[in-house]
Scaffold this active site. Structure first.
Site, PDB file in Angstrom:
ATOM      1  N   GLY A   1     -11.467   3.963   0.379  1.00  0.00           N
ATOM      2  CA  GLY A   1     -12.261   4.706   1.081  1.00  0.00           C
ATOM      3  C   GLY A   1     -13.649   4.308   1.271  1.00  0.00           C
TER       4      GLY A   1
ATOM      5  N   GLN B   1     -11.810   6.610  -5.349  1.00  0.00           N
ATOM      6  CA  GLN B   1     -12.220   6.980  -4.358  1.00  0.00           C
ATOM      7  C   GLN B   1     -13.719   7.457  -4.627  1.00  0.00           C
ATOM      8  OE1 GLN B   1     -11.235   6.994  -1.192  1.00  0.00           O
ATOM      9  NE2 GLN B   1      -9.232   6.142  -1.479  1.00  0.00           N
TER      10      GLN B   1
ATOM     11  N   ASP C   1      -2.866   8.128  -2.575  1.00  0.00           N
ATOM     12  CA  ASP C   1      -4.249   8.464  -2.660  1.00  0.00           C
ATOM     13  C   ASP C   1      -4.610   9.287  -1.515  1.00  0.00           C
ATOM     14  OD1 ASP C   1      -4.383   6.075  -1.187  1.00  0.00           O
ATOM     15  OD2 ASP C   1      -6.511   6.042  -1.443  1.00  0.00           O
TER      16      ASP C   1
ATOM     17  N   ASP D   1       0.963  -1.257  -0.065  1.00  0.00           N
ATOM     18  CA  ASP D   1      -0.142  -0.159   0.010  1.00  0.00           C
ATOM     19  C   ASP D   1       0.849   1.250  -0.010  1.00  0.00           C
ATOM     20  OD1 ASP D   1      -1.917   1.873   0.387  1.00  0.00           O
ATOM     21  OD2 ASP D   1      -2.699   1.055   2.046  1.00  0.00           O
ATOM     22  N   SER D   2       0.368   2.276  -0.652  1.00  0.00           N
ATOM     23  CA  SER D   2       1.466   3.489  -0.637  1.00  0.00           C
ATOM     24  C   SER D   2       1.524   4.147   0.486  1.00  0.00           C
ATOM     25  CB  SER D   2       0.625   4.506  -1.818  1.00  0.00           C
ATOM     26  OG  SER D   2      -0.659   4.742  -1.026  1.00  0.00           O
ATOM     27  N   GLY D   3       0.388   3.987   1.572  1.00  0.00           N
ATOM     28  CA  GLY D   3       0.497   4.546   2.842  1.00  0.00           C
ATOM     29  C   GLY D   3      -0.241   5.682   3.023  1.00  0.00           C
ATOM     30  N   GLY D   4      -1.231   6.116   2.027  1.00  0.00           N
ATOM     31  CA  GLY D   4      -2.063   7.181   1.987  1.00  0.00           C
ATOM     32  C   GLY D   4      -3.052   7.137   3.318  1.00  0.00           C
ATOM     33  N   PHE D   5      -3.559   5.881   3.416  1.00  0.00           N
ATOM     34  CA  PHE D   5      -4.806   5.911   4.584  1.00  0.00           C
ATOM     35  C   PHE D   5      -3.958   6.195   5.781  1.00  0.00           C
ATOM     36  CE2 PHE D   5      -6.681   3.444   7.774  1.00  0.00           C
ATOM     37  CZ  PHE D   5      -7.939   4.122   7.917  1.00  0.00           C
TER      38      PHE D   5
ATOM     39  N   ASP E   1      -7.871  -7.303   1.478  1.00  0.00           N
ATOM     40  CA  ASP E   1      -7.088  -7.103   2.486  1.00  0.00           C
ATOM     41  C   ASP E   1      -7.646  -6.834   3.972  1.00  0.00           C
ATOM     42  OD1 ASP E   1      -5.426  -4.399   3.614  1.00  0.00           O
ATOM     43  OD2 ASP E   1      -6.592  -4.359   1.759  1.00  0.00           O
TER      44      ASP E   1
END
Length: 412
Positions: free
Chosen positions: A255, A228, A179, A96-100, A305
């Protein structure tokens, strides 16, 4: 813009309505869909290691760029041979990019488990999650996001291009575009702004990956964009159209399961899957409860996931064919029944929960013996592996609707 010479292929093997049974082929190999991917945030699923992944028959494990960026650092993982050598795992890694995490962990020092959050997803009904845009410590602009490490407060900066480069150096097989994930409920304007900015970042991530492929440094990695749009079906539809026009190897749907009800999630999810390309895998991010998984499979989702199985395991909760049970309950003190009465799962592998009695596990939890959390984590992941394996078989047999109804009788 389309992604040239994609290293990923999706083969549809069977369909039952919108539910799909497929196979994803990457530069590393293949995995079957629908698939559940346990979360190994810092490079390991809590209490487990690569040997456990092999015994469980896992095909994909998720790791998180935000946490690895902070500790031990991308340079360290890269110097140790990338995620696979680092962890001793030869299967697929998705990062995951880590945005969350940037949005959620940046709001309060230290905490993903904020008041108002339930393990594995939704917030308390009717309550706006703490850490709205007004009090967020993450500072977002069109170029990227500035945030402070949840570990030591160090200021960090991440752009869409940085996220692509960091995940390239981590060496994952599938990486996600950066994101913005607003928590729900949120004002419509906030959701729209986050969605539009996510689209800008998605185009830049795709361009960065194209450049890495032209330069021969992409290492066979696939790149997924993230749709999103909150719970607005119209915005979800438009977001999916925008991402499809950019062109990705696969598509995440982010999201959702961040505060909305199950009835709100369904229309928004279907608005996306109806538009996303049929020849690319679709990944619903952060969903791990059985009812939502089968709902999403019915809508055409292929990948999932969630931290749910390991988080529940740490707190003494087991997923069973009869629903959740809290093994700490006094009624299990003399219970000789195993967590799972089946000795083998659907793929013939031994069931981790078949060996130990509920009474034994209650004792271990009561004395804070970490072995209990490990056994429950293994059991919970095996349970969700079996769920998606059973879903695959149901699609192949043309009986997915009956299978979904059966699951919902327990998990509604």
């Amino acid at each position: 813009m389309s992604v040239p010479s994609s290293p990923l292929a999706f083969e549809l093997l069977a369909a039952d309505g919108s539910a799909r049974r497929g196979q994803v082929t990457t530069a590393r190999g293949t995995f079957q869909t629908p698939v559940f991917m346990p979360v190994g945030t810092r490079g390991a699923v809590i209490h487990l290691d690569a040997t456990d992944y092999e015994h469980l028959g896992l095909e994909v494990v998720l790791a998180n760029t935000y946490h690895l960026l902070a500790r031990p650092g991308i340079d360290v993982v890269e110097a140790l041979g990338g995620l696979h050598s680092f962890s001793g795992w030869d299967g697929h890694f998705l990062t995951d990019s880590g945005g969350f995490q940037i949005m959620s962990l940046g709001r309060r020092p230290g905490g993903a488990d904020r008041p108002g959050r339930r393990p594995g997803g939704a917030s308390e009904p009717g309550r706006r999650p703490e850490g709205s845009s007004q009090d967020a410590k993450s500072k977002v602009d069109d170029e990227g996001v500035t945030f402070r490490s949840t570990y030591d407060g160090t200021q960090m900066r991440l752009t869409p291009e940085d996220a692509v480069d960091a995940q390239r150096r981590l060496g994952s097989d599938i990486q996600m575009a950066l994101d913005i994930c607003p928590e729900l409920p949120a004002p419509p304007g906030e959701v729209r702004e986050a969605t539009e900015r996510t689209h800008l970042w998605a185009a830049r991530a795709a361009a960065a990956m194209d450049a890495a492929r032209r330069d021969g440094i992409a290492g066979g990695q696939a790149l997924f964009g993230i749709c999103q749009g909150g719970i607005d079906p119209g915005l979800r539809h438009a977001s999916a159209e925008t991402l499809a026009s950019i062109g990705f190897d696969g598509y995440g749907i982010g999201g959702l399961s961040v505060g909305e009800s199950r009835s709100e999630m369904g229309p928004a999810l279907r608005a996306a899957t109806e538009v996303l390309p049929a020849d690319r895998p679709r990944y619903l991010m952060g969903v791990g409860d059985p009812a939502r998984i089968v709902d999403a499979i019915a809508a055409g989702v292929d990948m999932f996931d969630c931290v749910l199985p390991s988080r529940l395991g740490r707190h003494g909760t087991a997923l069973t064919p009869q629903g959740r049970i809290n093994i700490r309950n006094a009624r299990f003190a003399r219970d000789t029944t195993p967590l799972d009465t089946r000795e083998n799962g659907g793929d013939g592998r031994p069931q981790p929960g078949a060996r130990f009695s509920r009474g034994y596990l209650r004792h271990l939890m009561s004395v804070n013996e970490p072995t209990a959390s490990r056994i429950l984590t293994l059991h919970n992941i095996a349970f969700l592996n079996d769920l998606v394996a059973d879903a695959r078989a149901a699609v192949e047999a043309g009986r997915f609707s009956a299978f979904r109804e059966q699951v919902n009788e327990v998990w509604n």
